[in-house]
Design a protein around this motif. Structure first.
Motif, PDB file in Angstrom:
ATOM      1  N   ILE A   1      15.079   7.146   3.980  1.00 52.91           N
ATOM      2  CA  ILE A   1      15.026   6.215   3.612  1.00 52.91           C
ATOM      3  C   ILE A   1      16.296   5.536   2.610  1.00 52.91           C
ATOM      4  CG2 ILE A   1      12.737   5.539   2.730  1.00 52.91           C
ATOM      5  CD1 ILE A   1      13.204   6.373   0.261  1.00 52.91           C
ATOM      6  N   ASP A   2      17.371   7.432   3.055  1.00 52.64           N
ATOM      7  CA  ASP A   2      18.697   7.619   1.533  1.00 52.64           C
ATOM      8  C   ASP A   2      19.272   6.086   2.651  1.00 52.64           C
ATOM      9  OD1 ASP A   2      20.379   8.715   0.609  1.00 52.64           O
ATOM     10  OD2 ASP A   2      21.596   9.864   1.807  1.00 52.64           O
ATOM     11  N   GLY A   3      19.568   5.519   1.267  1.00 54.47           N
ATOM     12  CA  GLY A   3      21.308   4.566   1.491  1.00 54.47           C
ATOM     13  C   GLY A   3      20.477   3.313   2.807  1.00 54.47           C
TER      14      GLY A   3
ATOM     15  N   ASP B   1       7.209   6.289  -4.406  1.00 54.09           N
ATOM     16  CA  ASP B   1       7.451   8.325  -5.189  1.00 54.09           C
ATOM     17  C   ASP B   1       9.010   8.342  -5.144  1.00 54.09           C
ATOM     18  OD1 ASP B   1       4.901   8.231  -6.674  1.00 54.09           O
ATOM     19  OD2 ASP B   1       4.261   9.898  -5.015  1.00 54.09           O
ATOM     20  N   VAL B   2       9.459   7.185  -3.603  1.00 52.23           N
ATOM     21  CA  VAL B   2      10.964   8.052  -4.046  1.00 52.23           C
ATOM     22  C   VAL B   2      12.140   7.083  -3.213  1.00 52.23           C
ATOM     23  CG1 VAL B   2      10.201  10.326  -2.440  1.00 52.23           C
ATOM     24  CG2 VAL B   2      10.357   8.565  -1.272  1.00 52.23           C
ATOM     25  N   LEU B   3      11.483   5.509  -3.217  1.00 52.98           N
ATOM     26  CA  LEU B   3      12.306   4.626  -2.923  1.00 52.98           C
ATOM     27  C   LEU B   3      12.700   4.331  -4.540  1.00 52.98           C
ATOM     28  CD1 LEU B   3      13.698   2.873  -0.952  1.00 52.98           C
ATOM     29  CD2 LEU B   3      11.175   1.477  -1.591  1.00 52.98           C
ATOM     30  N   ASN B   4      14.025   4.461  -4.779  1.00 57.01           N
ATOM     31  CA  ASN B   4      14.562   3.874  -5.855  1.00 57.01           C
ATOM     32  C   ASN B   4      16.137   3.390  -5.941  1.00 57.01           C
ATOM     33  OD1 ASN B   4      17.020   5.996  -4.924  1.00 57.01           O
ATOM     34  ND2 ASN B   4      16.268   7.896  -5.972  1.00 57.01           N
ATOM     35  N   HIS B   5      15.677   2.492  -4.763  1.00 58.65           N
ATOM     36  CA  HIS B   5      16.552   1.232  -5.412  1.00 58.65           C
ATOM     37  C   HIS B   5      16.353   0.547  -4.321  1.00 58.65           C
ATOM     38  CE1 HIS B   5      17.125   3.041  -1.198  1.00 58.65           C
ATOM     39  NE2 HIS B   5      17.579   2.635  -0.243  1.00 58.65           N
ATOM     40  N   ASP B   6      17.303  -1.136  -4.270  1.00 56.70           N
ATOM     41  CA  ASP B   6      16.563  -2.636  -3.942  1.00 56.70           C
ATOM     42  C   ASP B   6      15.995  -2.343  -2.937  1.00 56.70           C
ATOM     43  OD1 ASP B   6      15.347  -3.310  -6.524  1.00 56.70           O
ATOM     44  OD2 ASP B   6      16.758  -4.597  -7.003  1.00 56.70           O
ATOM     45  N   VAL B   7      15.048  -3.321  -1.508  1.00 58.65           N
ATOM     46  CA  VAL B   7      15.566  -3.053  -0.461  1.00 58.65           C
ATOM     47  C   VAL B   7      14.882  -3.981   0.199  1.00 58.65           C
ATOM     48  CG1 VAL B   7      15.810   0.042   0.189  1.00 58.65           C
ATOM     49  CG2 VAL B   7      13.662  -1.175   0.509  1.00 58.65           C
ATOM     50  N   THR B   8      15.198  -4.890   1.181  1.00 58.39           N
ATOM     51  CA  THR B   8      13.810  -5.791   1.562  1.00 58.39           C
ATOM     52  C   THR B   8      12.443  -4.781   2.129  1.00 58.39           C
ATOM     53  OG1 THR B   8      15.982  -7.159   1.975  1.00 58.39           O
ATOM     54  CG2 THR B   8      13.712  -7.533   3.731  1.00 58.39           C
ATOM     55  N   ILE B   9      11.265  -4.893   2.267  1.00 56.08           N
ATOM     56  CA  ILE B   9      10.183  -3.953   2.409  1.00 56.08           C
ATOM     57  C   ILE B   9       9.798  -5.048   3.853  1.00 56.08           C
ATOM     58  CG2 ILE B   9       8.488  -3.662   2.351  1.00 56.08           C
ATOM     59  CD1 ILE B   9      10.039  -2.053   0.962  1.00 56.08           C
ATOM     60  N   ILE B  10      10.068  -4.937   5.358  1.00 57.34           N
ATOM     61  CA  ILE B  10       9.677  -5.430   6.565  1.00 57.34           C
ATOM     62  C   ILE B  10       8.114  -4.836   6.482  1.00 57.34           C
ATOM     63  CG2 ILE B  10       9.775  -6.753   8.881  1.00 57.34           C
ATOM     64  CD1 ILE B  10      12.719  -6.353   7.621  1.00 57.34           C
ATOM     65  N   HIS B  11       7.136  -5.515   6.853  1.00 59.68           N
ATOM     66  CA  HIS B  11       5.930  -4.885   7.999  1.00 59.68           C
ATOM     67  C   HIS B  11       6.098  -5.395   9.043  1.00 59.68           C
ATOM     68  CE1 HIS B  11       2.017  -6.476   8.280  1.00 59.68           C
ATOM     69  NE2 HIS B  11       2.197  -7.228   6.856  1.00 59.68           N
ATOM     70  N   ALA B  12       5.414  -4.855  10.235  1.00 59.10           N
ATOM     71  CA  ALA B  12       5.240  -5.357  11.097  1.00 59.10           C
ATOM     72  C   ALA B  12       3.307  -4.460  11.604  1.00 59.10           C
ATOM     73  CB  ALA B  12       6.155  -4.945  12.424  1.00 59.10           C
ATOM     74  N   SER B  13       2.218  -4.249  10.850  1.00 62.00           N
ATOM     75  CA  SER B  13       1.066  -3.824  11.459  1.00 62.00           C
ATOM     76  C   SER B  13       0.494  -4.994  11.267  1.00 62.00           C
ATOM     77  CB  SER B  13       1.368  -2.389   9.984  1.00 62.00           C
ATOM     78  OG  SER B  13       2.354  -2.073  10.857  1.00 62.00           O
ATOM     79  N   LYS B  14      -0.715  -4.956  12.402  1.00 61.18           N
ATOM     80  CA  LYS B  14      -1.819  -5.960  12.417  1.00 61.18           C
ATOM     81  C   LYS B  14      -2.535  -5.161  12.172  1.00 61.18           C
ATOM     82  CE  LYS B  14       1.329  -8.022  16.049  1.00 61.18           C
ATOM     83  NZ  LYS B  14       1.263  -8.591  17.130  1.00 61.18           N
ATOM     84  N   GLY B  15      -3.509  -5.691  10.856  1.00 59.05           N
ATOM     85  CA  GLY B  15      -4.845  -5.810  10.846  1.00 59.05           C
ATOM     86  C   GLY B  15      -5.573  -6.004   9.234  1.00 59.05           C
ATOM     87  N   ILE B  16      -6.098  -5.397   8.874  1.00 59.98           N
ATOM     88  CA  ILE B  16      -6.836  -6.109   7.706  1.00 59.98           C
ATOM     89  C   ILE B  16      -8.016  -4.902   7.330  1.00 59.98           C
ATOM     90  CG2 ILE B  16      -8.620  -7.890   6.405  1.00 59.98           C
ATOM     91  CD1 ILE B  16      -8.444  -9.933   8.363  1.00 59.98           C
ATOM     92  N   GLU B  17      -7.892  -4.640   5.912  1.00 62.66           N
ATOM     93  CA  GLU B  17      -8.602  -3.784   5.317  1.00 62.66           C
ATOM     94  C   GLU B  17     -10.647  -3.925   5.500  1.00 62.66           C
ATOM     95  OE1 GLU B  17      -7.118  -0.146   2.625  1.00 62.66           O
ATOM     96  OE2 GLU B  17      -7.434  -2.154   1.411  1.00 62.66           O
ATOM     97  N   PRO B  18     -11.125  -2.870   5.840  1.00 57.51           N
ATOM     98  CA  PRO B  18     -12.694  -3.057   5.609  1.00 57.51           C
ATOM     99  C   PRO B  18     -12.598  -2.728   4.136  1.00 57.51           C
ATOM    100  CG  PRO B  18     -12.481  -1.789   7.547  1.00 57.51           C
ATOM    101  CD  PRO B  18     -10.727  -2.188   7.215  1.00 57.51           C
ATOM    102  N   VAL B  19     -13.677  -3.873   3.512  1.00 57.32           N
ATOM    103  CA  VAL B  19     -14.137  -3.419   2.555  1.00 57.32           C
ATOM    104  C   VAL B  19     -13.464  -4.272   1.474  1.00 57.32           C
ATOM    105  CG1 VAL B  19     -14.828  -2.086   0.544  1.00 57.32           C
ATOM    106  CG2 VAL B  19     -14.805  -1.113   2.312  1.00 57.32           C
ATOM    107  N   THR B  20     -12.116  -3.557   1.093  1.00 56.78           N
ATOM    108  CA  THR B  20     -11.455  -5.012  -0.087  1.00 56.78           C
ATOM    109  C   THR B  20     -10.833  -6.327   0.839  1.00 56.78           C
ATOM    110  OG1 THR B  20      -9.169  -4.054   0.705  1.00 56.78           O
ATOM    111  CG2 THR B  20     -10.482  -2.503  -0.605  1.00 56.78           C
TER     112      THR B  20
END
Length: 344
Positions: A68-70, A92-111
């Protein structure tokens, strides 16, 4: 040149890395496996997942801090069961602003949390409305071969969605935008349930009539649950809805279809998952959707039937008979009715 981190070096993460590399970006592809990173960098291959050559502007890392550096954007493409763990490490390691994109498909059981909600809960400096989701009918095998593919990116913050659109769009990977992140995420997750059902139907030896009915009535179930939670019903008629549903229910590339096909042929769930060797998101999502339907008091007979096959070891043929002998009803009581009520 923009530097982008892709977290997850499975088939989909690798395919999206190739799209980004084709657009001239420098791509840091992260995997938790040191041996996999070394093989990718040395051979320009990731053969366990995709039989394609990996462009030279993709570099694999097994150390998250280095990956994730830079970078200006982070694309999260790990199985939903790993989302929280990966995001905790990222936090714990991300210390600068970025655009967060996800491409995972699912729903967490229980929550019953969607992926964007899980990410926002684990990343201290990002809210759910900041996250972008990428979804649509997009088999990794075809994307990696630069075959024409069309997807949707969605975020409450449309400026973030447009950033993602600009990063990914090219002549073989067309990207639309949508503000309905709820509908986009639910459509992408819930279609995997119906794909399991389509595979079961094919495994039982039923024909195209049965599969067409399953897809159509499955779409009604998806829309019924999604709109009860506040999604725009039109989203389920778009690429991450009916588009993704069709491709996942009809292609041998689909892990969920293949898993369902084995179940229809009489294999037990544990044996099927072992044979697949990769994550079958629909199995976890069935649990979540079944719980959602109970809590929302939404009728989802196909989802209930597939739940019974997976977790109560019911005979698939008995479930089909159960579905076919349900109480008589009108057809226009689902998606069409929802649309008429919303837009009349």
């Amino acid at each position: 040149m923009t530097k982008i981190a892709v977290l997850g070096a499975g088939s989909w993460g690798t395919a999206l890395s190739i799209v980004l590399a084709d657009n001239g970006h420098e791509v840091n592809l992260w995997t938790h496996r040191k041996d996999q990173a070394a093989i990718i960098n040395e051979t320009r291959r990731n053969d366990k997942y995709l039989d394609v050559e990996i462009p030279s502007n993709i570099k694999a890392y097994d150390i998250l801090t280095e990956a994730i550096d830079g970078v200006t954007a982070v694309v999260i493409v790990v199985p939903t069961k790993a989302i929280r763990e990966v995001c905790k490490s990222l936090n714990d390691v991300l210390n600068h602003d970025v655009t967060i994109i996800h491409a995972s498909k699912g729903i967490e059981p229980v929550t019953l949390k969607r992926v964007s909600q899980m990410i926002a809960e684990e990343l201290e400096n990002y809210k759910e409305e900041d996250i972008v989701v990428l979804s649509g009918p997009s088999h990794a095998e075809e994307v990696a071969l630069r075959q024409p593919t069309t997807v949707t990116v969605s975020s409450v913050q449309m400026d973030n969605a447009k950033v993602a659109q600009d990063l990914f769009i090219n002549e073989s990977f067309r990207v639309y935008t949508s503000p309905d992140i709820l509908g986009i995420e639910l459509g992408g997750a819930l279609k995997n349930i119906i794909a399991l059902g389509a595979g079961i139907s094919d495994g039982l030896g039923y024909g195209d009539n049965a599969k067409a009915a399953l897809i159509t009535r499955g779409l009604a179930e998806i829309a019924r649950l999604g709109t009860s939670l506040g999604a725009n019903p039109l989203s389920f008629l778009g690429l991450p809805g009916v588009g993704d549903l069709i491709v996942t229910c009809t292609s041998v590339h689909s892990r969920n279809w293949r898993a369902g096909n084995l179940l229809g042929k009489g294999h037990k769930l544990d044996d099927v998952l072992e044979q697949m060797g990769m994550v079958v998101e629909g199995v976890r999502t069935v649990k979540a959707a079944y719980q959602f339907a109970e809590e929302q008091q939404v009728e989802m007979p196909i989802t209930k039937g597939i739940y019974q096959v997976l977790f109560e070891e019911k005979d698939p043929k008995d479930i089909v008979e159960q579905l076919m002998n349900r109480t008589k009803r009108e057809e226009m009581d689902d998606l069409a009715k929802l649309l008429m009520e919303r837009y009349s």
